[in-house]
Write a protein that holds these residues in place. Structure first.
Motif, mmCIF file in Angstrom:
data_model
loop_
_atom_site.group_PDB
_atom_site.id
_atom_site.type_symbol
_atom_site.label_atom_id
_atom_site.label_comp_id
_atom_site.label_asym_id
_atom_site.label_seq_id
_atom_site.Cartn_x
_atom_site.Cartn_y
_atom_site.Cartn_z
ATOM 1 N N PHE A 115 0.831 -1.210 0.000
ATOM 2 C CA PHE A 115 0.000 0.000 0.000
ATOM 3 C C PHE A 115 0.858 1.248 0.000
ATOM 4 O O PHE A 115 0.532 2.258 -0.608
ATOM 5 C CB PHE A 115 -0.929 -0.001 1.215
ATOM 6 N N LEU B 67 1.920 1.996 -3.366
ATOM 7 C CA LEU B 67 0.785 2.571 -4.099
ATOM 8 C C LEU B 67 0.640 4.050 -3.785
ATOM 9 O O LEU B 67 0.467 4.888 -4.659
ATOM 10 C CB LEU B 67 -0.500 1.815 -3.716
ATOM 11 N N ILE B 68 0.728 4.366 -2.471
ATOM 12 C CA ILE B 68 0.567 5.761 -2.084
ATOM 13 C C ILE B 68 1.673 6.614 -2.680
ATOM 14 O O ILE B 68 1.451 7.721 -3.158
ATOM 15 C CB ILE B 68 0.578 5.880 -0.547
ATOM 16 N N LEU C 113 1.453 9.833 -5.105
ATOM 17 C CA LEU C 113 2.144 11.092 -4.814
ATOM 18 C C LEU C 113 2.717 11.696 -6.077
ATOM 19 O O LEU C 113 2.709 12.910 -6.270
ATOM 20 C CB LEU C 113 3.309 10.820 -3.862
ATOM 21 N N ALA D 93 -3.416 16.081 -14.694
ATOM 22 C CA ALA D 93 -2.263 15.347 -15.211
ATOM 23 C C ALA D 93 -2.445 15.008 -16.684
ATOM 24 O O ALA D 93 -2.121 13.921 -17.128
ATOM 25 C CB ALA D 93 -2.071 14.069 -14.409
ATOM 26 N N ASP D 94 -2.972 15.973 -17.473
ATOM 27 C CA ASP D 94 -3.277 15.666 -18.881
ATOM 28 C C ASP D 94 -2.024 15.321 -19.664
ATOM 29 O O ASP D 94 -2.049 14.441 -20.516
ATOM 30 C CB ASP D 94 -3.976 16.866 -19.540
ATOM 31 N N ARG E 227 -1.251 11.864 -19.265
ATOM 32 C CA ARG E 227 -2.119 10.968 -20.003
ATOM 33 C C ARG E 227 -1.828 11.014 -21.483
ATOM 34 O O ARG E 227 -1.865 10.001 -22.151
ATOM 35 C CB ARG E 227 -3.587 11.347 -19.753
ATOM 36 N N ILE F 6 0.456 7.395 -18.167
ATOM 37 C CA ILE F 6 -0.536 6.965 -17.181
ATOM 38 C C ILE F 6 -0.634 5.453 -17.180
ATOM 39 O O ILE F 6 -0.875 4.825 -16.149
ATOM 40 C CB ILE F 6 -1.904 7.624 -17.465
ATOM 41 N N TYR F 7 -0.398 4.858 -18.365
ATOM 42 C CA TYR F 7 -0.498 3.408 -18.429
ATOM 43 C C TYR F 7 0.621 2.747 -17.655
ATOM 44 O O TYR F 7 0.457 1.639 -17.142
ATOM 45 C CB TYR F 7 -0.517 2.936 -19.889
ATOM 46 N N VAL G 82 1.710 3.939 -14.818
ATOM 47 C CA VAL G 82 1.215 3.971 -13.441
ATOM 48 C C VAL G 82 0.245 2.826 -13.218
ATOM 49 O O VAL G 82 0.371 2.042 -12.264
ATOM 50 C CB VAL G 82 0.523 5.319 -13.151
ATOM 51 N N VAL G 83 -0.734 2.727 -14.130
ATOM 52 C CA VAL G 83 -1.731 1.667 -13.977
ATOM 53 C C VAL G 83 -1.060 0.305 -13.997
ATOM 54 O O VAL G 83 -1.380 -0.584 -13.207
ATOM 55 C CB VAL G 83 -2.788 1.764 -15.095
ATOM 56 N N VAL H 4 0.859 -0.433 -10.670
ATOM 57 C CA VAL H 4 -0.065 -0.734 -9.572
ATOM 58 C C VAL H 4 -0.725 -2.084 -9.793
ATOM 59 O O VAL H 4 -0.899 -2.875 -8.866
ATOM 60 C CB VAL H 4 -1.108 0.383 -9.450
ATOM 61 N N ALA H 5 -1.084 -2.380 -11.082
ATOM 62 C CA ALA H 5 -1.720 -3.667 -11.363
ATOM 63 C C ALA H 5 -0.781 -4.815 -11.038
ATOM 64 O O ALA H 5 -1.201 -5.845 -10.491
ATOM 65 C CB ALA H 5 -2.152 -3.722 -12.832
ATOM 66 N N PHE I 14 -0.700 -5.325 -7.321
ATOM 67 C CA PHE I 14 -1.879 -6.004 -6.800
ATOM 68 C C PHE I 14 -1.967 -7.437 -7.263
ATOM 69 O O PHE I 14 -2.515 -8.287 -6.557
ATOM 70 C CB PHE I 14 -3.144 -5.217 -7.151
ATOM 71 N N THR I 15 -1.432 -7.731 -8.450
ATOM 72 C CA THR I 15 -1.385 -9.130 -8.865
ATOM 73 C C THR I 15 -0.563 -9.927 -7.872
ATOM 74 O O THR I 15 -0.959 -11.025 -7.457
ATOM 75 C CB THR I 15 -0.763 -9.261 -10.261
#
Lengths: 227, 87, 223
Positions: free
Chosen positions: B6, B9-10, B14, B36-37, B40, B45-46, B48-49, B52-53, B56-57
């Motif tokens: 976590f 993640l935080i 940030l 944060a355009d 993106r 951004i991908y 970041v995703v 994080v993914a 979590f996996t």
């Protein structure tokens, strides 16, 4: 409840919801707001985890009441494990909130009734854990800690619901700030927020289920050893 | 372990707000709050995703493995109970 | 029947107290000593004390005195005596009588504490009636919560520490409200300014009493 904890369907649903929360949480278009900017996305993490913690603590309360009614060991185990994972989620909620506060309100901690109420709640549940560890007899342990759980919860309710409305605060929903429902004007955030609450609650239940099942196994071992 | 994940993640989230601070200082004539355009647009951004993914996996794998181990223990326990009851 | 039991139990507590006197005098001495420790520590020469600090320290001293004096409700009674009480009266009578006795005890301590505190540290209170209300509600609030907590803590080992650990988080909501009302009294605001807090405080006290009466029978079931 124990049978529910042993089933798998909600665990896979929980995994799916968590991934939905993460992916959608970062990718959807967030409302453009001053001060908060992108960090409104923390709604899906910080606030959703608070809701999950609340659900876990209510479950703990329910099983404490059930234990007082029928003294089944299972109810005591459920009550204490839900309280434990509730405390963990509470600590996570406070740390995520603190970090969010540092970048939006400018300080790690402020004198705010919601923050005070949650610290008091955490102190109460930590005291609950200490109380459990200080009683030897199993049956007494369950009974006395159930009584404290219920009493402390009753004493906490006014604090959590009434006091924040009475005083000023930076927190959304208190002291003149609009509640966060005004931030998701077109329900975009709501579409990710409610699944997020379910996702984190499922994770909380899953974590508690491990501890609960292990404790039940221990009980069975003790029972069998006595033969 | 969970808290460590976590925390990561935080720290990642940030990053997003830190980017915004830099931008809002330089772009002061816009009256729309900066978002944060840029991140993106450039496809970051991908990242970041994705990160994080992956985290979590890993977390889910841990949960599923532990769940399987507990299931195994429970099955063994049932076997033992049956044997004892038959005696 | 219940009322008669309660009155008998309360008069028993008062009679025991007046006969032995060491408990109440011990508490009064604790109160005076704490006030003096605070007075010495603050080391105020001629400048008067900031009213917020005056208020906070007064109520903290009362809080600790309450925790100590109400702890003896259940913790210092011997097991045999408790068993005797449980056989002769209903648990509701026991908890209510102890609560009422503790309210009286706290009222005495607070009424003694305030003059002594004012002598050494001054008295910036402008509206004494509202402060009186906060003292009364404070006595009721501390007594009701701490009596129940004392009952719970008496079953654990290490009772006196458990009393503080269990009691302080639970008492904090009440304490915050009492501080707010007292501060309003010190500032001289009329009672309508504190009406919200007074109503909430009365509600919390009622909740504490109700839940204690419902839960206490489960507590004494076996010892």
């Amino acid at each position: 409840m124990v049978r529910l904890l042993n089933r798998n369907w909600w665990k896979y649903a929980g995994i799916a919801l968590v991934f939905y929360t993460i992916i959608a949480g970062f990718l959807i278009e967030a409302p453009k707001l001053d001060i908060l900017n992108e960090s409104i996305r923390n709604l899906f993490f910080h606030v959703a985890i608070w809701f999950a913690m609340f659900i876990l603590l209510i479950l703990s309360l329910v099983y404490s009441i059930k234990y007082l009614n029928n003294s089944k060991r299972v109810n005591d185990i459920l009550a204490s494990e839900f309280a434990r994972i509730g405390i963990v989620f509470g600590l996570i909620g406070i740390s995520t909130g603190s970090m969010w506060a540092r970048f939006t309100w400018g300080a790690w901690w402020v004198n705010d009734p919601k923050l005070n109420a949650t610290s008091i709640a955490l102190l109460i549940y930590l005291a609950y854990i200490v109380l459990r560890s200080s009683i030897e007899n199993e049956e007494q342990k369950g009974r006395i800690s159930a009584v404290y759980n219920i009493f402390a919860f009753a004493a906490l309710i006014p604090l959590v619901f009434i006091l924040p409305r009475l005083t000023d605060s930076l927190h959304p929903g208190n002291g003149g700030n609009p509640g966060f429902s005004s931030y998701d004007l077109d329900n975009r955030l709501r579409m990710v927020f409610y699944p997020a609450v379910l996702a984190w609650s499922a994770m909380g239940l899953w974590l508690s289920s491990h501890r609960i099942r292990l404790k039940l196994l221990n009980e069975k071992i003790n029972e069998l050893e006595q033969h | 372990m969970k808290k460590f994940l976590f925390l990561i993640l935080i720290l990642l989230s940030l990053n997003l707000s830190a980017q915004v601070d830099n931008q809002s200082q330089s772009v002061q004539d816009k009256d729309v709050p900066t978002m944060a355009d840029k991140m993106r647009e450039s496809g970051k951004i991908y990242v970041v995703v994705g990160v994080v993914a992956i985290l979590f996996t890993g977390f889910m794998v841990y949960l599923i493995t532990t769940d399987r181990k507990i299931k195994k223990l429970e099955r063994e326990m049932d076997d033992v109970e049956e044997k004892l009851n038959r005696k | 029947m219940l009322l008669k039991q309660i009155i008998t139990l309360i008069s028993k507590e008062i009679v025991i107290e007046l006969r032995q006197k060491y408990a109440i005098s011990g508490m009064i001495l604790y109160l005076i000593s704490s006030i003096f420790v605070v007075y010495m520590a603050l080391n105020i020469k001629n400048a008067s004390l900031n009213p917020i600090i005056w208020n906070a320290i007064f109520w903290i001293i009362i809080l600790f005195t309450a925790a100590n004096s109400i702890a003896k409700s259940f913790i210092q009674e011997s097991n045999d005596l408790l068993l005797y009480y449980y056989t002769i009266s209903s648990p509701v009578a026991i908890i209510l009588s102890k609560m009422i006795y503790n309210v009286l005890l706290m009222a005495v301590l607070i009424l003694l504490g305030l003059p002594i505190y004012s002598i050494v540290l001054g008295n910036p209170v402008l509206d004494f009636w509202v402060f009186g209300i906060s003292m009364l509600l404070g006595a009721c609030g501390f007594a009701t919560s701490f009596t129940m907590i004392s009952g719970i803590a008496s079953k654990a080992s290490n009772s006196s520490t458990m009393m503080a650990i269990l009691g302080f988080p639970v008492i904090l909501p009440m304490l915050l409200l009492i501080l707010k009302i007292s501060k309003n009294a010190i500032d001289g605001l009329s009672i309508s300014a504190s009406s919200d807090e007074i109503i909430t405080l009365v509600a919390i006290i009622v909740i504490a009493i109700t839940s204690s009466v419902i839960l206490f029978p489960y507590l004494w079931r076996s010892s």
